[in-house]
Write an enzyme that holds these catalytic residues in place. Sequence first.
Site, mmCIF file in Angstrom:
data_model
loop_
_atom_site.group_PDB
_atom_site.id
_atom_site.type_symbol
_atom_site.label_atom_id
_atom_site.label_comp_id
_atom_site.label_asym_id
_atom_site.label_seq_id
_atom_site.Cartn_x
_atom_site.Cartn_y
_atom_site.Cartn_z
ATOM 1 N N LYS A 34 0.801 -1.136 0.088
ATOM 2 C CA LYS A 34 -0.064 -0.024 -0.038
ATOM 3 C C LYS A 34 0.923 1.335 0.086
ATOM 4 O O LYS A 34 0.696 2.262 -0.659
ATOM 5 C CB LYS A 34 -0.986 -0.090 1.203
ATOM 6 N N ARG A 109 -9.514 0.564 10.140
ATOM 7 C CA ARG A 109 -9.086 -1.105 10.530
ATOM 8 C C ARG A 109 -10.318 -1.803 11.134
ATOM 9 O O ARG A 109 -10.057 -2.950 11.101
ATOM 10 C CB ARG A 109 -8.124 -0.888 11.472
ATOM 11 N N ARG A 148 12.203 -5.739 4.477
ATOM 12 C CA ARG A 148 11.865 -4.093 4.003
ATOM 13 C C ARG A 148 12.682 -3.232 4.609
ATOM 14 O O ARG A 148 12.850 -3.453 5.757
ATOM 15 C CB ARG A 148 10.481 -4.065 4.414
ATOM 16 N N ARG A 181 11.558 -0.991 10.381
ATOM 17 C CA ARG A 181 10.488 -0.524 11.296
ATOM 18 C C ARG A 181 10.879 -1.625 12.486
ATOM 19 O O ARG A 181 10.683 -2.845 12.049
ATOM 20 C CB ARG A 181 9.082 -0.602 10.953
ATOM 21 N N ARG A 192 -0.018 -9.077 13.765
ATOM 22 C CA ARG A 192 -0.503 -7.920 13.037
ATOM 23 C C ARG A 192 -1.386 -8.463 11.997
ATOM 24 O O ARG A 192 -2.620 -7.980 11.677
ATOM 25 C CB ARG A 192 0.471 -7.104 12.397
#
Length: 235
Positions: A34, A109, A148, A181, A192
């Site tokens: 996203k 969410r 990432r 992160r 998550r």
Amino acid sequence: MATFFQAVKRHFAGDAENRRSIRSILIGPPGAGKGTQAVNLKESFGICHLSTGDMLRAIAKEDSPLGKKVARTLEAGELVTDSLVIEILEANLQSDACKLGFMLDGFPRTLVQAEKLDSYLGEHNEPLNNVVEFKVNDGVLVDRISGRMIHQASGRTYHEVFAPPKEHMKDDVTGEPLMKRPDDNPTVLKRRLDIYHEQTAPLIKFYADKGVLRSVDAMQSPEKVFQDICEHFKK
């Protein structure tokens, strides 16, 4: 993809009504891409990109009781309270940067958040006109998330294996340091994903019933995903 970028810009150039009509949400699990697509879409359409994750991470860096509370919540892979997220989001939607439209990334969410957002946008006569669902298998996400790297200022993302930077841990454009992160690890990702499937996935039906849901196969190349989203935006 540069040619397609140019075609999209020409399609919307000087057309304020079309740009203003883009009021979108990007929905998908962590690692679905996203953030990457939001950077491309912001450049092409000239609308604001509001990532609740980025806003909350900025608050988490503050040396304040709220900052420390948000930091603990994010590091545990849990969700921040609805009231705080909505307060932050509403303040940003009222800014000049969002006058021509917006993309929400990471919000809503939950169904409660979706209903409150609908109420807020209805009061301002600016209902959503498309919600883009990023469809991707959970197994793919672990590989994506684990390697990432992010350039925080621009939102550009890299990957140690699939899309490495030219120089280790440095942004290709600015040369500034990249970051990882703290919640980008398999243990937190599982938590998550559990939260996503439990609370966020029901939003797919909510927006499908409203007739604004558009789905894209997020396991395609980033270029193809971008093109598919743009086709939805142009309708």
